[in-house]
Design a protein around this motif. Structure first.
Motif, short mmCIF file in Angstrom:
data_model
loop_
_atom_site.label_atom_id
_atom_site.label_comp_id
_atom_site.label_asym_id
_atom_site.label_seq_id
_atom_site.Cartn_x
_atom_site.Cartn_y
_atom_site.Cartn_z
N SER A 86 0.84 -1.21 0.00
CA SER A 86 0.00 0.00 0.00
C SER A 86 0.87 1.26 0.00
N LEU A 87 1.91 1.25 0.82
CA LEU A 87 2.82 2.40 0.85
C LEU A 87 3.54 2.55 -0.49
N TYR A 88 3.91 1.44 -1.08
CA TYR A 88 4.57 1.44 -2.39
C TYR A 88 3.68 2.13 -3.42
N LEU A 89 2.41 1.78 -3.42
CA LEU A 89 1.48 2.38 -4.38
C LEU A 89 1.21 3.84 -4.04
N LEU A 90 1.18 4.15 -2.75
CA LEU A 90 0.96 5.54 -2.34
C LEU A 90 2.06 6.44 -2.88
N THR A 91 3.29 5.93 -2.94
CA THR A 91 4.37 6.75 -3.49
C THR A 91 4.12 7.10 -4.95
N GLN A 147 8.85 0.37 7.56
CA GLN A 147 7.96 0.83 6.49
C GLN A 147 8.09 2.33 6.24
N LEU A 148 8.32 3.10 7.29
CA LEU A 148 8.53 4.54 7.10
C LEU A 148 9.79 4.78 6.28
N CYS A 149 10.86 4.07 6.61
CA CYS A 149 12.10 4.22 5.84
C CYS A 149 11.91 3.75 4.40
N PHE A 150 11.20 2.65 4.23
CA PHE A 150 10.93 2.14 2.88
C PHE A 150 10.12 3.17 2.08
N PHE A 151 9.15 3.80 2.72
CA PHE A 151 8.32 4.79 2.04
C PHE A 151 9.17 5.95 1.52
N VAL A 152 10.07 6.46 2.35
CA VAL A 152 10.91 7.60 1.95
C VAL A 152 11.84 7.19 0.80
N ILE A 153 12.44 6.00 0.91
CA ILE A 153 13.34 5.53 -0.14
C ILE A 153 12.59 5.37 -1.45
N ALA A 154 11.40 4.76 -1.40
CA ALA A 154 10.59 4.56 -2.61
C ALA A 154 10.14 5.90 -3.19
N MET A 155 9.82 6.86 -2.32
CA MET A 155 9.42 8.19 -2.80
C MET A 155 10.55 8.84 -3.58
N ALA A 156 11.78 8.70 -3.09
CA ALA A 156 12.92 9.30 -3.79
C ALA A 156 13.13 8.64 -5.15
N CYS A 157 13.03 7.32 -5.20
CA CYS A 157 13.23 6.60 -6.47
C CYS A 157 12.12 6.92 -7.46
N HIS A 158 10.89 6.84 -7.01
CA HIS A 158 9.76 7.09 -7.91
C HIS A 158 9.67 8.57 -8.28
N GLY A 159 10.12 9.44 -7.38
CA GLY A 159 10.16 10.86 -7.72
C GLY A 159 11.11 11.14 -8.86
N GLU A 160 12.23 10.41 -8.89
CA GLU A 160 13.16 10.54 -10.02
C GLU A 160 12.51 10.08 -11.31
N LEU A 161 11.70 9.03 -11.24
CA LEU A 161 10.99 8.56 -12.43
C LEU A 161 10.00 9.61 -12.91
N ALA A 162 9.27 10.20 -11.98
CA ALA A 162 8.30 11.23 -12.36
C ALA A 162 9.00 12.45 -12.94
N ARG A 163 10.15 12.79 -12.38
CA ARG A 163 10.88 13.97 -12.86
C ARG A 163 11.41 13.77 -14.29
N THR A 164 11.77 12.55 -14.61
CA THR A 164 12.37 12.27 -15.92
C THR A 164 11.39 11.63 -16.89
N ARG A 165 10.09 11.67 -16.59
CA ARG A 165 9.11 11.02 -17.48
C ARG A 165 9.11 11.70 -18.85
N PRO A 166 8.82 10.92 -19.90
CA PRO A 166 8.87 11.48 -21.26
C PRO A 166 7.56 12.15 -21.64
N ALA A 167 7.54 12.69 -22.84
CA ALA A 167 6.31 13.27 -23.38
C ALA A 167 5.27 12.17 -23.57
N ALA A 168 4.00 12.58 -23.66
CA ALA A 168 2.90 11.62 -23.77
C ALA A 168 3.06 10.70 -24.96
#
Length: 760
Positions: free
Chosen positions: A276-281, A328-349
């Protein structure tokens, strides 16, 4: 892609049409996500009885789901290469209808009992044959519907990634609703019916999405901006980076789930929390305006990594809140950083479906590593610290501050590593000090990595190397006192600890002791002769008293069935002339218990013992009826419970195998779950009376532990002197506790009762 034509008399879509498009597509993606992620705990719970309730079932299930997710995303990507808009709509609707015909969910009839080995691959095949088609169809919906939405010409189509957040909101709610709403309230049969009905509703919603797409005008020049026709294609390096960024948190998800679930229960309740936390990120990082800015998460990520190091060093399993919350709190922060990088570098539609293929491929790679490769490669859960270290490499490149200081960092780190590792090859006060202060040594290095990231903005490779050193120090200076041997199988990691001086050999699963044997007396002399049962099985404890009482009542040798071998302690509870038969699912556990270098119970007391290998729910059911004077159920792994051995149907099997005056003893000691009412309830449902033993031995220092035991029989005379003993209390079923069945169980209720009433 659709042809681009010059704007003519075609008017811009009306506001009402845009609103309708957005509503229907959002609803379809939301419902699809609800179904996609509610089927995971639902079907996994159906499968659990086939493989002993092992947490590894969830790990393998995650590998299956991630692999099918990749297949679904690849299918959506290929389908959207077709220029004609009718074909993708028709093909996908046909697929959905074909999948609907296979419902409701059920285990494929071709699959019988699991094999003697190769459980993981057998389980993967079971998932494919049972729910492969419905899940594959669901997996394709998210990228496919987003691509359709782009082609409708909706103004928001130029950046459709907000729909991905909507999808993950549905996934997040589905997973949280399962343990807190669906599992406590509904049987598996009812849940299956609700899921099938939801699948039918989804087909109608996707059909509506298809109609809206086909009725949309072809793209105009103005709409071409939505397609980002001039956007450059992602490079190979970028795609590989996406895969890596997706793989690390995906693998961490499985690793942290295995870590925290080992010592509580093999149940969807605990498994869905990290997921659930993984998906929340994903929800948070793909919002138009992220609630938690990415730069904040990058700052907190090194702190979270240091937090994991401290938690692993200290060990938080004795504290439920620390175990569940901290990791789980630590996992959430780590996953947020990783997935945030994916969102930052996402391509055009324009490259949306390819982006999702990369994400799903990375997720599958991480899942394969943590769920399949690691269990066969490592003798301990090494994948967790490995992935934590790799998380440091998920940080973006940085311009280091104080370059003059950082330039000498590699040399300084090498000197530090040598200084900290050298004491392991030494004896004396320095070596002893490091062993006694291992937590602070490893933690200090972990904090150093965090400071590097925050104060010096250091290169990610320097942070990675520092984190790796901290984690290596925990392995070099283990928390366990004495010599440790680890044994890993599909069913978990067992540790055989030889305490300092060789006084005791202790069997542990996670942090729970499952057996111990004294090898040296207090004066240091070796123990000779027949080993004395200790831990939960000492003669004055609940299990010991039950065996003695049943022996005295019968006045003749007993015929006993024992479910669970452990360290083999119960072998020495048998007396000459008695017939004891053991049932065990894990062959590696039998091999460890047989080896006299580890434990001497079996070799000394029942050297010809040949346990029946396999899930006891299946193998014990084949035993003849009415023959056993005593059945002992003690098959728990760590503090986890195989739920299918504690249901009304399971108790009926035990009752059928009992001799006319026999009894069933169930060992229910558990730090986190109150299981006594559960066992009393399933016994009462089978017209059995129950007596509960719950007394503290007060002798933990000698590896003699308090036990919670329930004995159930047809009549009071069947349990002999226990019926009148002050230590045993006859207990009626609690009407407030719903009887557990193969179709219903409620881990949350057992957890709540333990938290509320404690160890009373």
């Amino acid at each position: 892609m659709d042809s681009i034509v010059q704007p003519a008399a075609t008017e811009q879509p009306s506001t009402s049409r845009n609103r309708l498009l957005l509503t229907v597509y959002t609803a379809a993606i939301f419902v699809s996500a609800l179904l996609l992620f509610s089927v995971q705990p639902l079907f996994t719970k159906m499968v659990l009885p086939r493989l002993g309730g092992s947490p590894a079932v969830w790990s393998v299930a995650m590998v299956f789901f991630q692999s099918l997710l990749l297949a679904g995303y690849a299918y959506a990507h290929l389908l959207m290469q077709i220029r004609n808009r009718v074909v993708p709509v028709v093909v996908h609707l046909v697929l959905l209808i074909a999948a609907f015909v296979t419902l409701p969910l059920g285990i494929a009839t071709a699959y019988g009992e699991p094999p003697a080995s190769g459980y993981a691959f057998w389980l993967l095949g079971l998932f494919v044959m049972s729910i492969g088609l419905p899940f594959f169809a669901l997996a394709a919906n998210n990228p496919l519907l987003q691509a359709w939405f782009v082609r409708t010409g909706h103004p928001d189509g130029r950046d459709p990634y907000f729909l991905y957040a909507s999808s993950n909101i549905g996934s997040f709610l589905a997973l949280l609703s399962y343990p807190f709403l669906l599992e406590p309230m509904y049987t598996l049969h009812t849940q299956n019916g609700l899921w099938t009905g939801g699948y039918g509703v989804l087909i109608l919603l996707i059909a509506a999405c298809g109609v809206l797409l086909l009725r949309s005008p072809k793209l105009t020049v103005a709409d071409a901006r939505t397609e980002d026709a001039n956007a450059p294609a992602p490079t190979l390096a970028t795609r590989l980076r996406w895969i890596f960024l997706a793989a690390v948190p995906s693998g961490l998800l499985i690793a942290v789930t295995a870590h925290i679930s080992t010592d509580v229960a093999a149940a969807p309740l605990l498994w869905v929390l990290p997921l659930s936390l993984y998906l929340l990120t994903w929800v948070l990082v793909f919002q138009s305006r992220p609630l938690l800015p990415h730069k904040w998460m990058l700052m907190l990520q090194p702190v979270a990594i240091a937090g994991v190091i401290f938690l692993l060093a200290f060990g938080g399993e004795q504290n439920l809140l620390l175990t569940l919350g901290g990791h789980q709190l630590c996992f959430f922060v780590i996953a947020m950083a990783c997935h945030g990088e994916l969102a930052r570098t996402r391509p055009a539609a324009k490259y949306l479906t390819g982006f999702y293929v990369a994400l799903s491929f990375g997720g599958m790679v991480g899942g394969l590593f943590a769920g399949l490769v690691a269990p066969f490669t490592f003798s301990w859960i090494a994948e967790y610290p490995i992935l934590v270290a790799l998380a440091a490499l998920c940080r973006p490149s940085a311009s280091e501050r104080l370059a003059g200081v950082v330039r000498w960092y590699w040399l300084a780190l090498a000197v530090l590593a040598a200084a900290l590792v050298a004491p392991t090859y030494m004896t004396g006060d320095l070596s002893t000090w490091f062993e006694d202060h291992r937590v602070w040594v490893a933690g200090a290095v972990g904090v150093l990595a965090a400071l590097l990231a925050l104060a010096l903005n250091a290169d990610r490779w320097k942070i990675f190397a520092t984190v790796a050193l901290a984690l290596a120090l925990m392995r070099i200076y283990p928390a366990d006192e004495g010599r440790v041997t680890t044994v890993r199988s599909f069913f978990g990691v067992h540790k055989i600890v030889v305490t300092p001086g060789g006084y005791f050999h202790v069997l542990m699963h996670g942090t729970t002791i499952h057996g111990a044997e004294r090898f040296r007396n207090n004066d240091g002399t070796p123990v000779t002769g027949r080993p004395e049962p200790i831990t939960y099985y000492h003669k004055d404890g609940g299990i010991g008293q039950a065996v003695t009482a049943m022996r005295e009542r019968k006045g003749a040798p007993l015929k006993v069935a024992a479910i669970g071998v452990g360290s083999g302690t119960l072998a020495c509870a048998a007396e000459p002339g008695e017939d004891w038969k053991f049932f065990e699912i894990d062959q590696s556990m039998v091999d460890a218990a047989r080896d006299p270098k580890n434990f001497r119970y079996i070799s000394s007391c029942l050297p010809n013992l040949k346990p029946v290998i396999g899930d006891a729910r299946l193998t014990f059911a084949r035993e003849p009826d009415g023959v056993y004077d005593l059945i002992i159920v003690d098959a728990y792994s760590s503090d986890a419970i195989p739920i299918h051995l504690a249901t009304e149907e399971a108790m009926k099997i035990y009752k059928d195998k009992l001799a006319p005056h026999g009894a069933v003893v169930m060992h229910v000691s558990n730090r986190h779950l109150d299981l006594e009412p559960v066992v009393v309830g399933i016994a009462d449902a089978n017209d059995l009376k129950s007596w509960v033993y719950d007394e503290d031995s007060g002798r933990d220092a000698d590896y003699i532990f308090s036990t919670d035991v329930v004995i159930s029989a047809r009549e009071a005379d069947d349990v002999g002197k226990l019926a009148s003993s002050k230590q045993w209390e006859e207990t009626d079923a609690d009407e407030k506790v719903r009887v557990w069945t193969d179709d219903y169980s409620n881990i949350l209720g057992a957890l709540y009762r333990r938290l509320r009433y404690g160890e009373q």
